[in-house]
Motif scaffolding. Structure first.
Motif, short mmCIF file in Angstrom:
data_model
loop_
_atom_site.label_atom_id
_atom_site.label_comp_id
_atom_site.label_asym_id
_atom_site.label_seq_id
_atom_site.Cartn_x
_atom_site.Cartn_y
_atom_site.Cartn_z
N ARG A 24 42.36 148.48 118.48
CA ARG A 24 42.57 148.16 117.06
C ARG A 24 41.40 147.34 116.53
O ARG A 24 40.91 147.59 115.41
N ILE A 25 40.94 146.38 117.30
CA ILE A 25 39.81 145.55 116.88
C ILE A 25 38.56 146.40 116.69
O ILE A 25 37.82 146.24 115.71
N ARG A 26 38.33 147.32 117.61
CA ARG A 26 37.15 148.19 117.51
C ARG A 26 37.20 149.05 116.25
O ARG A 26 36.20 149.17 115.53
N VAL A 27 38.36 149.62 115.98
CA VAL A 27 38.49 150.49 114.80
C VAL A 27 38.31 149.68 113.52
O VAL A 27 37.62 150.10 112.58
N ILE A 31 35.49 150.16 110.61
CA ILE A 31 35.82 150.33 109.19
C ILE A 31 35.12 149.26 108.35
O ILE A 31 34.53 149.56 107.30
N GLY A 32 35.18 148.03 108.82
CA GLY A 32 34.52 146.93 108.09
C GLY A 32 33.02 147.13 108.00
O GLY A 32 32.40 146.86 106.95
N THR A 33 32.43 147.62 109.08
CA THR A 33 30.99 147.86 109.09
C THR A 33 30.61 148.94 108.10
O THR A 33 29.64 148.81 107.35
N ILE A 34 31.39 150.01 108.05
CA ILE A 34 31.10 151.11 107.12
C ILE A 34 31.20 150.64 105.67
O ILE A 34 30.35 150.96 104.83
N ILE A 35 32.24 149.84 105.37
CA ILE A 35 32.40 149.32 104.00
C ILE A 35 31.22 148.43 103.62
O ILE A 35 30.64 148.56 102.53
N ALA A 36 30.86 147.50 104.52
CA ALA A 36 29.75 146.59 104.24
C ALA A 36 28.43 147.34 104.12
O ALA A 36 27.62 147.07 103.22
N ILE A 197 35.00 141.91 102.19
CA ILE A 197 36.13 142.62 102.82
C ILE A 197 35.71 143.20 104.17
O ILE A 197 36.44 143.09 105.17
N GLY A 198 34.54 143.81 104.20
CA GLY A 198 34.04 144.35 105.46
C GLY A 198 33.89 143.28 106.53
O GLY A 198 34.27 143.47 107.69
#
Length: 411
Positions: A24-27, A31-36, A197-198
């Motif tokens: 879950r942490i990896r996913v 997701i946060g990396t993609i948003i940022a 948010i990311g």
């Protein structure tokens, strides 16, 4: 059920929960990396504002455009020290700070009343914010997925590239409806919220085993810089960045002045470059998980050499012009994507942010070198010839360089 069986089942349940938690942490980090990264990539819409800022400040467009060169250099410098900041504060805090700094840079840009203030706000401050968030979040995410480094790099850097395309339409709409100054304010607010948010979704990647388990290819920055492979990789990276950034930055001018094409045809080069750049990031990024990454870089260099050959020796038809730019943009996007994983192959994952950060200085230096060579030699042909020679040398180095190795250390 025996006591031993109960304990075994309890241990198994605990292990399953830990696996699910890590997954879950990896996913969430991905997701946060993609948003940022999507928000951070928005700085590549800067050319949309050159004319408006030049009119506002009553200066030549070239003076305003130079702020992007400062931004690129500041971005590279920030990338080189982002690893130190992560060690001290963690990925979440540094990413949030980068987002707030990005918003502040755009807010101050909206109120810039001189070229000097523009260079400070839109160049140094905005570039520093972008560079800090870009490499930090990318390398942290790659370290979470050591088994799929190429694919993760492709997703992350692909988001960065898509950010420039997505925010192109956002900023064009804002310019049309709210004007120049307010566009910077809205852009800054949107980007800041996305990066924050990311950052909140991210977690610091675990450090690989050290001590007696230290990997034979795990090098600190000081150790890496003592190896010739480091400087060979740095030269290859600088060369690809020099060729890509120079050609991308003056693509329209190449079409009009060098190829003798109409304004509309030359302007369409922007779309060709965007698609080829994104294609290179996705195709070569995924391919790098299926074959040796150094060979993928060799393919990228061949692509750029093909593009430069067409520009130097080919007849400049519309198709040849687009093909040449597409080959160079494909190479640039793919190299930028594969290099974080390649550097980790050579020098380990633990110090990836620092090691790649130092090599990433070639991004800023390369962007300046292309413009400096063009100014010194004059004309596109001479500049293309220099870049062609550097690409040929880099291709040879890519075929010769091998990853360093050493006896496992207890340090």
């Amino acid at each position: 059920m025996s006591v031993n069986q109960t304990i075994t089942l309890e241990n198994y349940s605990g292990q399953q929960q830990r696996v699910m938690s890590v997954s879950r942490i990896r996913v969430l980090t991905l997701i946060g990396t993609i948003i940022a990264q999507f928000a951070l990539g928005s700085v590549y819409t800067w050319s949309l504002f050159n004319a408006g800022l030049a009119e506002k400040l009553n200066v030549p467009v070239d003076n305003v455009a130079f702020s992007f060169g400062i931004l690129s250099l500041s971005l590279a410098l920030a990338s080189s020290i982002s690893g130190k900041m992560q060690e001290r504060f963690g990925v979440t805090k540094v990413t949030i700070a980068a987002g707030l700094m990005m918003g502040a840079g755009l807010l101050l840009t909206a109120h810039a009343s001189s070229v000097a203030m523009l260079y400070l706000c839109a160049g140094l401050l905005l570039g520093f914010a972008d560079g800090t968030g870009y490499l930090l979040t990318l390398s942290n995410c790659v370290r979470w997925f050591p088994e799929r480094k190429g694919a993760i790099s492709a997703l992350s850097i692909g988001a960065y590239g898509l950010g420039s395309l997505g925010f192109k339409y956002i900023n064009l709409a804002l310019l049309e409806h709210v004007g120049l100054n307010n566009t910077f304010l809205y852009w800054g607010a949107i980007a800041t919220v996305m990066v924050v948010i990311g950052g909140l979704l991210m977690n610091d990647a675990p450090t690989q085993a050290t001590g007696s388990q230290r990997q034979t290819n795990d090098f600190t920055l000081a150790e890496a810089m003592m190896r010739p492979q480091f400087w060979m990789l740095a030269l290859i990276f600088l060369t690809v960045c020099m060729s890509g950034l120079y050609v991308i930055g003056v693509a329209k001018d190449i079409g009009e002045q060098y190829a003798g094409l109409s304004f509309s045809i030359a302007a369409n080069a922007v779309a060709v470059i965007a698609m080829a750049n994104l294609g290179g990031r996705l195709v070569l990024g995924v391919l790098s998980d299926k074959m040796p990454r150094m060979r993928v870089i060799s393919l990228a260099l061949l692509s750029s050499l093909l593009g430069m050959t067409i520009l130097l020796f080919g007849h400049m038809t519309i198709m040849n012009f687009y093909l040449a730019l597409g080959c160079i943009a494909f190479s640039f996007g793919g190299t930028i994507t594969v290099y974080p994983s390649l550097v980790s192959d050579f020098f380990g994952l633990n110090n990836l942010t620092k090691n790649y950060g130092a090599i990433y200085l070639g991004f800023g230096i390369g962007s300046l070198c292309g413009s400096m060579v063009a100014a010194l030699l004059g004309g596109f042909s001479a500049t293309f010839s220099v870049i062609f020679g550097l690409l040929a040398l880099s291709l040879l180095l890519s075929l010769l360089v091998k990853a360093p190795n050493r006896v496992p250390s207890l340090v």
